[in-house]
Scaffold this motif. Structure first.
Motif, short mmCIF file in Angstrom:
data_model
loop_
_atom_site.label_atom_id
_atom_site.label_comp_id
_atom_site.label_asym_id
_atom_site.label_seq_id
_atom_site.Cartn_x
_atom_site.Cartn_y
_atom_site.Cartn_z
N SER A 202 6.04 14.90 7.00
CA SER A 202 6.39 15.28 5.63
C SER A 202 6.83 14.08 4.80
CB SER A 202 7.52 16.31 5.66
OG SER A 202 8.66 15.76 6.29
N PHE A 203 7.26 13.00 5.44
CA PHE A 203 7.74 11.84 4.69
C PHE A 203 6.67 10.76 4.51
CE2 PHE A 203 8.71 11.09 9.11
CZ PHE A 203 8.27 9.80 9.31
N GLN A 204 5.53 10.88 5.18
CA GLN A 204 4.53 9.83 5.07
C GLN A 204 3.12 10.41 5.02
OE1 GLN A 204 4.79 6.42 4.57
NE2 GLN A 204 2.73 7.00 4.11
N PRO A 205 2.58 10.63 3.81
CA PRO A 205 1.20 11.11 3.73
C PRO A 205 0.21 10.03 4.14
CG PRO A 205 2.06 10.66 1.55
CD PRO A 205 3.19 10.46 2.52
N SER A 206 -0.89 10.46 4.72
CA SER A 206 -2.01 9.58 5.06
C SER A 206 -1.59 8.39 5.91
CB SER A 206 -2.71 9.09 3.80
OG SER A 206 -3.80 8.29 4.13
N PHE B 204 -9.38 15.91 3.42
CA PHE B 204 -8.14 15.24 3.81
C PHE B 204 -7.52 14.47 2.64
CE2 PHE B 204 -10.23 15.29 8.10
CZ PHE B 204 -9.36 16.22 8.65
N PHE B 205 -8.25 14.39 1.53
CA PHE B 205 -7.80 13.59 0.39
C PHE B 205 -8.35 14.22 -0.88
CE2 PHE B 205 -8.70 9.90 -2.49
CZ PHE B 205 -7.39 9.50 -2.70
N HIS B 206 -7.49 14.38 -1.89
CA HIS B 206 -7.90 14.89 -3.20
C HIS B 206 -7.46 13.92 -4.28
CE1 HIS B 206 -7.25 19.14 -1.34
NE2 HIS B 206 -8.42 18.65 -0.99
N MET B 207 -8.34 13.67 -5.25
CA MET B 207 -8.01 12.80 -6.39
C MET B 207 -7.92 13.66 -7.65
SD MET B 207 -10.36 9.41 -5.83
CE MET B 207 -11.88 10.30 -6.06
N PHE B 208 -7.01 13.30 -8.56
CA PHE B 208 -6.82 14.02 -9.82
C PHE B 208 -6.72 13.02 -10.97
CE2 PHE B 208 -4.36 16.31 -6.49
CZ PHE B 208 -5.21 17.39 -6.34
N SER B 209 -6.57 13.53 -12.17
CA SER B 209 -6.22 12.76 -13.37
C SER B 209 -7.10 11.54 -13.61
CB SER B 209 -4.75 12.31 -13.31
OG SER B 209 -3.91 13.39 -13.15
N GLY B 210 -8.40 11.68 -13.43
CA GLY B 210 -9.30 10.58 -13.75
C GLY B 210 -9.32 9.44 -12.76
N VAL B 211 -8.77 9.61 -11.58
CA VAL B 211 -8.80 8.58 -10.55
C VAL B 211 -10.22 8.56 -9.96
CG1 VAL B 211 -7.87 7.82 -8.32
CG2 VAL B 211 -6.37 8.88 -10.01
N HIS B 212 -10.77 7.37 -9.80
CA HIS B 212 -12.11 7.21 -9.26
C HIS B 212 -12.06 6.33 -8.02
CE1 HIS B 212 -13.81 8.92 -12.90
NE2 HIS B 212 -13.00 8.13 -13.59
N TYR B 213 -13.12 6.40 -7.22
CA TYR B 213 -13.18 5.58 -6.02
C TYR B 213 -13.16 4.09 -6.36
CZ TYR B 213 -14.10 9.88 -3.54
OH TYR B 213 -13.99 11.13 -3.02
N PHE C 27 0.83 -1.20 0.00
CA PHE C 27 0.00 0.00 0.00
C PHE C 27 0.87 1.26 0.00
CE2 PHE C 27 -3.08 3.07 0.74
CZ PHE C 27 -4.31 2.51 0.45
N GLN C 28 1.89 1.28 0.82
CA GLN C 28 2.73 2.48 0.91
C GLN C 28 3.47 2.75 -0.39
OE1 GLN C 28 0.81 3.35 3.64
NE2 GLN C 28 2.50 4.76 3.61
N TYR C 29 3.96 1.71 -1.05
CA TYR C 29 4.63 1.90 -2.34
C TYR C 29 3.70 2.53 -3.36
CZ TYR C 29 8.54 -1.07 -0.80
OH TYR C 29 9.61 -1.60 -0.14
N VAL C 30 2.53 1.98 -3.50
CA VAL C 30 1.58 2.48 -4.50
C VAL C 30 1.05 3.86 -4.10
CG1 VAL C 30 -0.64 2.07 -5.64
CG2 VAL C 30 1.01 0.20 -5.36
N ASN C 31 0.78 4.04 -2.82
CA ASN C 31 0.30 5.33 -2.34
C ASN C 31 1.34 6.43 -2.59
OD1 ASN C 31 -1.79 6.83 -1.17
ND2 ASN C 31 -0.79 6.78 0.82
N SER C 32 2.58 6.15 -2.29
CA SER C 32 3.65 7.13 -2.54
C SER C 32 3.80 7.41 -4.03
CB SER C 32 4.97 6.63 -1.96
OG SER C 32 4.89 6.56 -0.57
N ALA C 33 3.69 6.37 -4.85
CA ALA C 33 3.77 6.56 -6.30
C ALA C 33 2.61 7.42 -6.78
CB ALA C 33 3.77 5.21 -7.02
N GLY C 34 1.40 7.18 -6.26
CA GLY C 34 0.24 7.98 -6.64
C GLY C 34 0.40 9.44 -6.29
N SER D 185 3.38 10.98 -5.87
CA SER D 185 4.47 11.47 -6.71
C SER D 185 4.03 11.74 -8.15
CB SER D 185 5.63 10.47 -6.74
OG SER D 185 6.18 10.34 -5.46
N MET D 186 3.12 10.90 -8.65
CA MET D 186 2.65 11.05 -10.03
C MET D 186 1.51 12.06 -10.15
SD MET D 186 2.87 6.98 -11.03
CE MET D 186 1.55 7.09 -12.18
N GLY D 187 1.09 12.63 -9.04
CA GLY D 187 0.03 13.63 -9.07
C GLY D 187 -1.36 13.05 -9.27
N LEU D 188 -1.55 11.77 -8.93
CA LEU D 188 -2.87 11.16 -9.06
C LEU D 188 -3.78 11.50 -7.88
CD1 LEU D 188 -1.78 7.64 -10.33
CD2 LEU D 188 -2.63 9.58 -11.68
#
Length: 150
Positions: free
Chosen positions: A55-59, A109-118, A34-41, A43-46
């Motif tokens: 500052s080093f660990q969102p959510s 507390f959470f924002h989604m971008f770039s076509g990401v859906h629940y 989860f942390q790998y994918v969450n951090s990638a999301g 970083s990629m602005g998703l």
């Protein structure tokens, strides 16, 4: 900080001590995927977490503590009661993907971008469960097959 420790304290109280290593391995596996994918999301602005605990660990609270503990306890419950682990993981994934994340978004507390859906988040929660489950089963099989015989 307390909201991160409460689930871990709950786990400490309710974990099946006869399966602690098994469940702990599954839980850390889930947490890491989860942390790998969450951090990638992030970083990629998703998606982003506008208010970060550190500052080093969102959510950290939901995804780093509550979700892994919840999946560990569901896994434990299905093991102990002979229930279908995949059915209950789907229900828990739906709770996180369609209830918890929208609540986080509602309270900003959470924002989604770039076509990401629940629905995608639901699939992530379930995929992390399935991958963690399969890796755990693989390690348990290897332990039985190649483990030291007493």
């Amino acid at each position: 900080m307390g909201s991160s420790l409460v689930p871990l304290t709950f786990l400490f109280i309710f974990i099946d001590r006869s399966k602690m290593l098994h469940l702990g391995f599954f839980g850390i596996n889930y947490h890491l995927w989860f942390q790998y994918v969450n951090s990638a999301g992030v970083s990629m602005g998703l998606w982003e977490y506008p208010y970060e605990l550190t500052s080093f660990q969102p959510s950290f609270t939901l995804d780093g503590s509550i979700a892994p503990v919840a999946f560990m306890l569901v896994y434990q419950w299905t093991l102990n009661h002979g229930k279908n682990v995949f059915l209950y993981s789907l229900l828990l994934s739906a709770l996180f993907g369609f209830v918890m994340k929208p609540m986080m978004a509602y309270f900003d507390f959470f924002h989604m971008f770039s076509g990401v859906h629940y629905f995608y988040l639901f699939l992530f929660y379930e995929a992390f469960f399935v991958v963690s489950y399969l890796i755990t089963k693989l390690f348990l099989w290897m332990q039985r097959k190649y483990g030291r015989k007493n």
